[in-house]
Design a protein around this motif. Structure first.
Motif, PDB file in Angstrom:
ATOM      1  N   SER A 157       1.046  -1.031   0.062  1.00 33.12           N
ATOM      2  CA  SER A 157       0.144  -0.026  -0.158  1.00 33.12           C
ATOM      3  C   SER A 157       0.944   1.036  -0.128  1.00 33.12           C
ATOM      4  O   SER A 157       2.338   1.015   0.048  1.00 33.12           O
ATOM      5  N   ASP A 176       4.606  -7.607   3.064  1.00 32.77           N
ATOM      6  CA  ASP A 176       3.926  -7.716   4.115  1.00 32.77           C
ATOM      7  C   ASP A 176       3.191  -7.973   4.376  1.00 32.77           C
ATOM      8  O   ASP A 176       3.076  -9.494   4.229  1.00 32.77           O
ATOM      9  N   VAL A 177       2.040  -7.846   5.493  1.00 32.33           N
ATOM     10  CA  VAL A 177       1.503  -8.348   6.247  1.00 32.33           C
ATOM     11  C   VAL A 177       0.172  -9.042   5.545  1.00 32.33           C
ATOM     12  O   VAL A 177      -0.713  -9.690   5.959  1.00 32.33           O
ATOM     13  N   THR A 196      -2.288   8.661   1.678  1.00 29.13           N
ATOM     14  CA  THR A 196      -1.796   6.674   1.583  1.00 29.13           C
ATOM     15  C   THR A 196      -3.808   6.689   2.122  1.00 29.13           C
ATOM     16  O   THR A 196      -4.182   7.414   3.259  1.00 29.13           O
ATOM     17  N   SER A 197      -3.692   5.249   2.657  1.00 33.30           N
ATOM     18  CA  SER A 197      -5.054   4.510   3.621  1.00 33.30           C
ATOM     19  C   SER A 197      -4.411   4.862   4.933  1.00 33.30           C
ATOM     20  O   SER A 197      -5.280   5.346   5.270  1.00 33.30           O
ATOM     21  N   ILE A 224       3.027   4.567   0.033  1.00 33.68           N
ATOM     22  CA  ILE A 224       4.099   4.608  -0.222  1.00 33.68           C
ATOM     23  C   ILE A 224       4.784   3.512  -0.653  1.00 33.68           C
ATOM     24  O   ILE A 224       5.688   3.586  -1.249  1.00 33.68           O
ATOM     25  N   THR A 275      -3.989   7.826   6.566  1.00 33.19           N
ATOM     26  CA  THR A 275      -4.254   9.019   6.599  1.00 33.19           C
ATOM     27  C   THR A 275      -5.803   9.238   6.547  1.00 33.19           C
ATOM     28  O   THR A 275      -6.584  10.287   6.279  1.00 33.19           O
ATOM     29  N   LYS A 315       8.564   7.387  15.913  1.00 27.84           N
ATOM     30  CA  LYS A 315       9.161   7.637  14.414  1.00 27.84           C
ATOM     31  C   LYS A 315      10.820   8.299  15.239  1.00 27.84           C
ATOM     32  O   LYS A 315      11.446   8.446  14.348  1.00 27.84           O
ATOM     33  N   TYR A 325       2.746   7.400  17.920  1.00 29.79           N
ATOM     34  CA  TYR A 325       3.319   7.386  16.754  1.00 29.79           C
ATOM     35  C   TYR A 325       4.941   9.206  16.629  1.00 29.79           C
ATOM     36  O   TYR A 325       5.382   8.279  16.353  1.00 29.79           O
ATOM     37  N   GLY A 342       5.897  14.726   5.088  1.00 29.82           N
ATOM     38  CA  GLY A 342       4.737  15.072   5.686  1.00 29.82           C
ATOM     39  C   GLY A 342       3.657  14.621   5.031  1.00 29.82           C
ATOM     40  O   GLY A 342       3.855  12.905   4.914  1.00 29.82           O
ATOM     41  N   ASP A 384       4.346 -10.648   9.123  1.00 29.69           N
ATOM     42  CA  ASP A 384       4.299  -9.612  10.433  1.00 29.69           C
ATOM     43  C   ASP A 384       5.704  -9.112  11.075  1.00 29.69           C
ATOM     44  O   ASP A 384       6.405  -9.833  11.580  1.00 29.69           O
ATOM     45  N   VAL A 385       6.045  -7.517  10.638  1.00 29.05           N
ATOM     46  CA  VAL A 385       7.732  -7.380  11.099  1.00 29.05           C
ATOM     47  C   VAL A 385       7.837  -7.646  12.430  1.00 29.05           C
ATOM     48  O   VAL A 385       8.958  -7.372  12.893  1.00 29.05           O
ATOM     49  N   THR A 403       0.490  12.600   3.811  1.00 22.24           N
ATOM     50  CA  THR A 403       1.102  12.099   2.775  1.00 22.24           C
ATOM     51  C   THR A 403      -0.302  11.452   2.280  1.00 22.24           C
ATOM     52  O   THR A 403      -0.907  10.318   3.196  1.00 22.24           O
ATOM     53  N   SER A 460       9.184   0.071   5.338  1.00 24.25           N
ATOM     54  CA  SER A 460       7.580   1.283   4.777  1.00 24.25           C
ATOM     55  C   SER A 460       7.057   0.618   5.793  1.00 24.25           C
ATOM     56  O   SER A 460       5.616   1.494   5.855  1.00 24.25           O
ATOM     57  N   GLY A 464      10.902   7.341   8.503  1.00 25.88           N
ATOM     58  CA  GLY A 464      10.875   8.229  10.068  1.00 25.88           C
ATOM     59  C   GLY A 464       8.978   9.047   9.119  1.00 25.88           C
ATOM     60  O   GLY A 464       8.219   8.399   8.219  1.00 25.88           O
TER      61      GLY A 464
END
Ligand SMILES: NC(=O)c1ccc[n+]([C@@H]2O[C@H](COP(=O)([O-])OP(=O)(O)OC[C@H]3O[C@@H](n4cnc5c(N)ncnc54)[C@H](O)[C@@H]3O)[C@@H](O)[C@H]2O)c1
Length: 255
Positions: free
Chosen positions: A15, A36-37, A195-196, A17, A198, A164, A160, A191, A62-63, A193, A89, A141
């Motif tokens: 997803s 990805d998970v 994506t899902s 980025i 946000t 970061k 969060y 900043g 899952d990382v 961005t 990411s 970050g």
């Protein structure tokens, strides 16, 4: 092409980025391991890379699980023999978790995915990069690596920005240690961005307008704009750049 024959492993590549980065890196000649998970999301990204003519592999997991992070790196080696570039990411915010979660459970999970997941992936990737003669790690970050949430968010206990900020320190610490082993480690500070991550904020018009107004350029970033900065940092164009954080934020941190 800027990543010719480079094996690049990207977590969170299903997803936003991570996906934009996978597509851009593949177009620059990289062999891309999409991780990805979320298996369905990873499959979509892999399909997109393949259809654009790129070389791609998939590793699901899952990382935050130590054995899984190690397996993701090993599957990359099994498929492509080497590892040159790791992009961390995979990440979440408190908004990803059920709204009735207990505050400390939210704290633990966000720290676990964002910070511990990044640590575990780096831990497993570094020996492989050494074996390849060197490499480059890029940690996602955020502007929140550098500043806290705006007071209007009323979220002083939100994990969060803390996660970061810690990623930036992990980046610096690793960069110092690994420079002599020809491994560069950097951090991107996007900043807000589109994506899902946000989406729940930006679908509210008032919140979107507020977020836009916080960026001097008057808008949010696009995942492709972050991916271009990622390409610079992992490529030889940035051969003397390590231990730093690059803001890609429409001027957010300049205020
Ligand atoms: N979107 C933004 O405004 C923004 C700003 C600054 C930094 N970032 C950071 O950029 C990174 C990517 O964010 P994005 O906006 O693309 O988010 P996204 O939600 O679009 O993508 C994140 C991906 O990570 C995956 N993921 C989540 N938990 C995982 C886990 N435990 N193991 C493996 N994969 C997992 C998700 O399935 C998802 O595909 C994150 O680290 C995020 O904190 C995002």
């Amino acid at each position: 092409m800027r990543l010719d024959n480079k094996v690049t492993l990207i977590t969170g590549a299903g997803s936003g980025i991570g996906r934009a980065t996978a597509l851009l890196f593949a177009s620059e000649g990289a062999q891309v391991m999409v991780s990805d998970v979320d298996e369905d999301a990873a499959l979509v990204t892999a399909d997109m890379v393949r259809k654009s003519g790129g070389t791609v592999g998939i590793s699901i997991g899952d990382v935050t699980e130590e054995g899984t992070a190690a397996r993701i790196v090993q599957q990359t080696i099994t498929q492509f023999s080497q590892l040159h570039v790791l992009v961390n990411s995979a990440g979440i915010t408190a908004r990803n978790l059920p709204s009735d979660s207990k505050p400390f459970d939210v704290w633990r999970r966000v720290m676990d995915v964002n910070l511990n997941g990044t640590y575990l992936m780096c831990w497993s990737a570094v020996p492989e990069m050494e074996r390849a003669g060197g490499g480059s790690i890029l940690n996602l970050g955020s502007i929140m690596s550098h500043v806290g949430y705006p007071p209007q968010f009323k979220s002083g206990f939100n994990p969060y920005p803390v996660s970061k900020g810690a990623i930036l320190q992990l980046t610096r610490n690793l960069a110092n240690d690994l420079a002599s082993r020809n491994i560069r480690v950097n951090c991107l500070a996007p900043g807000f961005t589109e994506t899902s991550l946000t989406e729940s904020l930006t679908k509210d018009r008032e919140t979107l307008a507020f977020l836009q107004s916080r960026h001097p350029m008057g808008r949010l970033g696009k995942p492709e704009e972050i991916a271009h900065a990622a390409l610079y940092l992992v490529s030889d164009d940035a051969s003397f750049v390590t231990g730093t954080s690059l803001a890609v934020d429409g001027g957010y941190l300049a205020q």
